[in-house]
Design an enzyme around this catalytic site. Structure first.
Site, short mmCIF file in Angstrom:
data_model
loop_
_atom_site.label_atom_id
_atom_site.label_comp_id
_atom_site.label_asym_id
_atom_site.label_seq_id
_atom_site.Cartn_x
_atom_site.Cartn_y
_atom_site.Cartn_z
N ARG A 90 41.68 30.69 36.09
CA ARG A 90 42.53 31.67 36.79
C ARG A 90 43.49 30.98 37.77
O ARG A 90 44.59 31.47 38.02
CB ARG A 90 41.67 32.71 37.51
N ASP A 150 38.40 38.95 40.78
CA ASP A 150 38.96 37.87 39.96
C ASP A 150 40.47 37.73 40.13
O ASP A 150 41.08 36.82 39.56
CB ASP A 150 38.63 38.11 38.48
N ARG A 201 29.34 42.19 27.41
CA ARG A 201 28.34 43.26 27.44
C ARG A 201 28.19 43.90 26.07
O ARG A 201 27.08 44.29 25.67
CB ARG A 201 28.74 44.30 28.49
C1 S3P Z 1 31.90 39.65 36.25
C2 S3P Z 1 31.64 39.85 37.58
C3 S3P Z 1 32.28 39.10 38.67
C4 S3P Z 1 33.52 38.37 38.17
C5 S3P Z 1 33.30 37.66 36.87
C6 S3P Z 1 32.91 38.67 35.80
C7 S3P Z 1 31.17 40.43 35.26
O1 S3P Z 1 31.37 38.16 39.18
O2 S3P Z 1 33.96 37.44 39.14
O3 S3P Z 1 34.46 36.99 36.45
O4 S3P Z 1 31.57 40.44 34.07
O5 S3P Z 1 30.17 41.07 35.63
P1 S3P Z 1 30.31 38.57 40.32
O6 S3P Z 1 29.46 39.61 39.78
O7 S3P Z 1 29.53 37.31 40.61
O8 S3P Z 1 31.14 39.00 41.49
#
Ligand code: S3P
Length: 447
Positions: free
Chosen positions: A396, A324, A36
């Site tokens: 993971r 996660d 981000r």
């Molecule tokens: C993430 C959101 C999650 C997570 C991924 C990272 C993110 O996925 O599993 O490893 O950085 O927004 P989802 O939004 O599909 O649940």
């Protein structure tokens, strides 16, 4: 066997039972926040800097994609420097943008590119090209962008449109990736973009946007809305250690650190750190110390000591807050006394692998009784034996089974560990620093 039946040479871990985990460790920067920070800094007016940027393959794929879109970024030794091009300064890339293994990179970029007045194509590795992309394509189409997937998966072709039309959209799942993609699209939409989620999910995008001067409204983290701002202010920030990486060491400590293990500088954003509540309910002893706010995110040191874990029923509402961490939670459950029941976790089948199926299979190979349901697992705690299993290329899962060796009777061999560098580039070195000896080797995979 014919020579061409060797379809690939893959990395493997061999991990021996661990006597004791101890000491003090620090994990690399947060993957979600790193993505981000790179993406939003690219849209700012001026130069942004961040310390603690994760130099993992996933975030570097996002950096490469942004460069192809005309943004100047330097990412070195955890320092990120981005010369923002402003909200309408991106340029078309002459070639497809390859996000490697990164679902976050692909979905967030889709949101960002939906409002650009040019065409783009997003692709990725074999695993990413199997993951569901219609869930992001559909609302972006509703906002006016042209978005085509190949039978619901990548490659995704986007013909952007400016301005987009804001929507009021109910997400089918509590997903921070989808929410963030729509927030990014909403930055260049006419009207107020409202995103409704069936539950809470990580709120890093909202926090970062606010620190760049954008008003983001949020009710209980489940209804989030944004209007197009005039500009994004550049930032100078610090990215905390990744809770999802710390989670592996935390469980290692719960299994094998009678004298304690200290994990420094970990992001403990409550929309991310649901594992803390889950292990506490299991009887795990994890203290959060030296809490502070860093770069708009709560951060703490985690002090973990060996604990007698007991099985619990994990409330389904907690699932998105620990999404996660399930591979490593399943290892903790396998080592706990009694039964652990996980429901409402069907989303785990759409991650880097089908995490319910692959974990159930691996645990059974180590002698654990597991019932696999459509949306969860029931795990009977027991004695972990050694054995050989396949992570199916999921970072993971590879790390979770490496940590299982902290409690196993014999050595564990894990095939397909190459992808560990997508999120935790220094995993073997850092694990060794607290007493977990991981040998890295290579094996041929026979078709
Ligand atoms: C993430 C959101 C999650 C997570 C991924 C990272 C993110 O996925 O599993 O490893 O950085 O927004 P989802 O939004 O599909 O649940």
């Amino acid at each position: 066997m014919q020579a061409d039946s060797v379809s690939a040479v893959r990395q493997a871990f061999v991990v021996h039972p661990t006597q004791e985990v101890s000491g003090e460790v620090q994990v690399p920067g947060d993957k979600s926040i790193s993505h981000r920070t790179a993406l939003l800094s690219a849209l700012a007016e001026g130069t942004s800097t961040a310390r603690g940027f994760l130099p993992g393959d996933d975030c570097l794929a996002t950096v490469t994609a942004l460069r192809a879109l005309g943004v100047e970024l330097e990412a070195q030794d955890g320092d990120l420097r981005v010369r923002g091009v402003g909200l309408d300064g991106l340029q078309a890339s002459g070639r497809p943008l390859d996000l490697g293994n990164s679902g976050t990179g692909m979905r967030l970029l889709a949101g960002l590119l939906a409002s650009q007045p040019f065409a783009s194509e997003l692709t990725g590795d074999e695993s990413l090209r199997k993951r569901p992309m219609e869930r992001v394509a559909k609302p972006l189409r509703a906002m006016g962008a042209g978005v085509e997937t190949r039978s619901g998966t990548a490659p995704i072709r986007i013909v952007g449109r400016y301005p987009l039309q804001a929507v009021d959209y109910a997400l089918p799942v509590a997903s921070a990736q989808l929410k963030s993609a729509l927030l990014l699209a909403g930055l260049r939409a006419r009207g107020r973009t409202v995103i409704r989620s069936p539950g809470r999910s990580r709120d890093h995008t909202e926090r970062l946007l606010r620190s760049m001067g954008v008003t983001v409204e949020s009710r209980l983290n489940e209804v989030v809305s944004v209007r197009a701002p005039e500009r994004l202010e550049p930032i100078d920030t610090v990215i905390p250690g990744d809770f999802s990486s710390a989670a592996f060491l935390m469980v290692a400590g719960l299994l094998a650190a009678p004298r304690g293990l200290l994990i420094r500088n970990v992001g403990v954003n409550p929309t991310r750190s649901g594992l803390l509540g889950i292990v506490e309910a299991m009887g795990g002893r994890v203290e959060t110390r030296s809490r502070k706010i860093l770069g708009g995110e709560p951060v703490a040191d985690l002090w973990v000591t060996k604990s007698d874990l007991r099985g619990i029923e994990v409330p389904p509402a907690w699932v998105p807050l620990a999404i996660d961490e399930f591979p490593i939670l399943f290892i903790a459950a396998a080592c706990a006394r009694g039964r652990t029941v996980i429901r409402g976790a069907g989303e785990l089948r759409y991650k880097e692998s089908d995490r319910l199926g692959v974990m159930a299979d691996g645990l059974r190979r180590l002698g654990i009784d597991v019932v696999e349901n459509t949306d969860g697992l029931v795990i009977e705690g027991g004695d972990l034996h050694g054995g050989r299993l396949d992570s199916q290329g999921d970072h993971r899962i590879a790390m979770a089974f490496a940590i299982a060796a902290a409690a196993a009777r014999e050595r564990i061999e894990i095939l397909g560990t190459d992808q560990v560098s997508t999120s935790f580039p220094d995993f073997e070195r850092i694990a060794a620093g607290c007493g977990i000896a991981i040998e890295t080797t290579t094996v041929g995979k026979y078709a």
